[in-house]
Design a protein around this motif. Structure first.
Motif, short mmCIF file in Angstrom:
data_model
loop_
_atom_site.label_atom_id
_atom_site.label_comp_id
_atom_site.label_asym_id
_atom_site.label_seq_id
_atom_site.Cartn_x
_atom_site.Cartn_y
_atom_site.Cartn_z
N LEU A 25 -0.19 -3.26 -4.25
CA LEU A 25 -0.42 -3.78 -2.91
C LEU A 25 -0.48 -2.66 -1.88
CD1 LEU A 25 -0.75 -6.05 -0.88
CD2 LEU A 25 1.74 -6.34 -0.88
N VAL A 26 0.42 -1.72 -1.95
CA VAL A 26 0.40 -0.61 -0.98
C VAL A 26 -0.89 0.18 -1.13
CG1 VAL A 26 1.51 1.58 -0.34
CG2 VAL A 26 2.90 -0.48 -0.71
N THR A 27 -1.33 0.41 -2.37
CA THR A 27 -2.60 1.11 -2.59
C THR A 27 -3.75 0.36 -1.93
OG1 THR A 27 -1.83 2.09 -4.67
CG2 THR A 27 -4.22 1.94 -4.35
N ILE A 90 5.08 -4.34 6.53
CA ILE A 90 6.26 -4.19 5.68
C ILE A 90 5.97 -4.84 4.34
CG2 ILE A 90 8.72 -4.70 5.42
CD1 ILE A 90 7.37 -4.92 8.87
N VAL A 91 6.18 -4.11 3.26
CA VAL A 91 5.99 -4.61 1.90
C VAL A 91 7.34 -4.55 1.21
CG1 VAL A 91 4.84 -4.25 -0.32
CG2 VAL A 91 3.59 -3.83 1.82
N LEU A 137 6.01 -10.26 0.90
CA LEU A 137 7.08 -10.34 -0.07
C LEU A 137 6.44 -10.39 -1.44
CD1 LEU A 137 9.36 -13.06 1.61
CD2 LEU A 137 9.44 -10.57 1.90
N VAL A 138 6.70 -9.38 -2.26
CA VAL A 138 6.18 -9.32 -3.61
C VAL A 138 7.31 -9.77 -4.53
CG1 VAL A 138 5.14 -7.85 -5.38
CG2 VAL A 138 4.64 -7.43 -2.96
N VAL A 139 7.22 -11.00 -5.02
CA VAL A 139 8.35 -11.67 -5.66
C VAL A 139 8.11 -11.79 -7.16
CG1 VAL A 139 9.78 -13.75 -5.64
CG2 VAL A 139 8.65 -13.01 -3.54
N ALA A 140 9.16 -11.50 -7.93
CA ALA A 140 9.09 -11.67 -9.38
C ALA A 140 10.34 -12.40 -9.85
CB ALA A 140 8.98 -10.32 -10.08
N SER A 141 10.15 -13.34 -10.78
CA SER A 141 11.29 -14.04 -11.36
C SER A 141 11.02 -14.32 -12.83
CB SER A 141 11.55 -15.36 -10.62
OG SER A 141 10.58 -16.33 -10.97
#
Length: 198
Positions: A25-27, A90-91, A137-141
């Motif tokens: 995402l930042v890239t 903001i990431v 918000l980069v979310v992982a579960s």
């Protein structure tokens, strides 16, 4: 100059889904011109200090009346808030641990949510002071579906960010990875679509 603040919170370094997707995402954002500068804060590598009685006392003392010890107690908080103030985007990498956010990310929240710095109380209620910013918000579960009744991570962070004035919040989710083998691929596709839509 546009500025991205990247925050990682995964206890894992190698093999972390949130770190992988946050990298992507930042890239993408840099390629689109959203980040001429990137500041990275790794909360797992350098965990923020927990709140103490000395910190609370310093925070509730008027700035002009603070002594050197009180200023030292707030120094880390001041640094984290300055990073937020400087950022346009903001990431935040958000691994879901036991239905909620990691302890280090909660400690970060406690240090950046400060009356008279990032929010204030008015006659009509609280007002966030960090307006005009975009957050992802980069979310992982492993098993928690994002947005479900037992997802206590994303709703909490949306609320906290909104409380300090950051109301433009998007979620990129790679959730339920233990049941859904395509979760990461779908999150990556969301990031690619974001690039093409811009």
């Amino acid at each position: 100059m546009s500025h991205i603040l990247r925050i990682d919170a995964s206890a894992r370094n190698a093999g972390s889904t949130t770190r992988q997707l946050t990298d992507q995402l930042v890239t993408r954002l840099v390629e689109q011109g959203y980040g001429a500068a990137v500041t990275s804060r790794d909360l797992a590598l350098t965990p923020p200090a927990l709140l103490t009685e000395a910190w609370v006392g310093a925070n509730f003392t008027d700035d002009a009346d603070r002594n050197d010890d009180q200023r030292a107690a707030l120094a880390a908080s001041d640094e984290l808030i300055a990073e937020l103030e400087a950022a346009d985007t903001i990431v935040i990498g958000v691994p879901v641990y036991n239905f909620a956010i990691p302890a280090a990310l909660k400690a970060w929240v406690d240090l950046i949510a400060r009356a008279r710095r990032t929010f204030r109380y008015t006659e009509t209620g609280p007002e966030g002071l960090l307006k005009g910013k975009k957050a992802y918000l980069v979310v992982a579960s492993g098993g928690v579906p994002v947005g479900s009744d037992y997802d206590f991570a994303t709703g909490y962070l949306r609320h906290v960010l909104g409380f300090v004035g950051i109301t433009d919040v998007s979620i990129i989710a790679a959730d339920r990875q233990m049941q859904d083998g395509e979760a990461i691929a779908r999150a990556t596709a969301s990031i690619d679509a974001l690039r093409q839509a811009a």
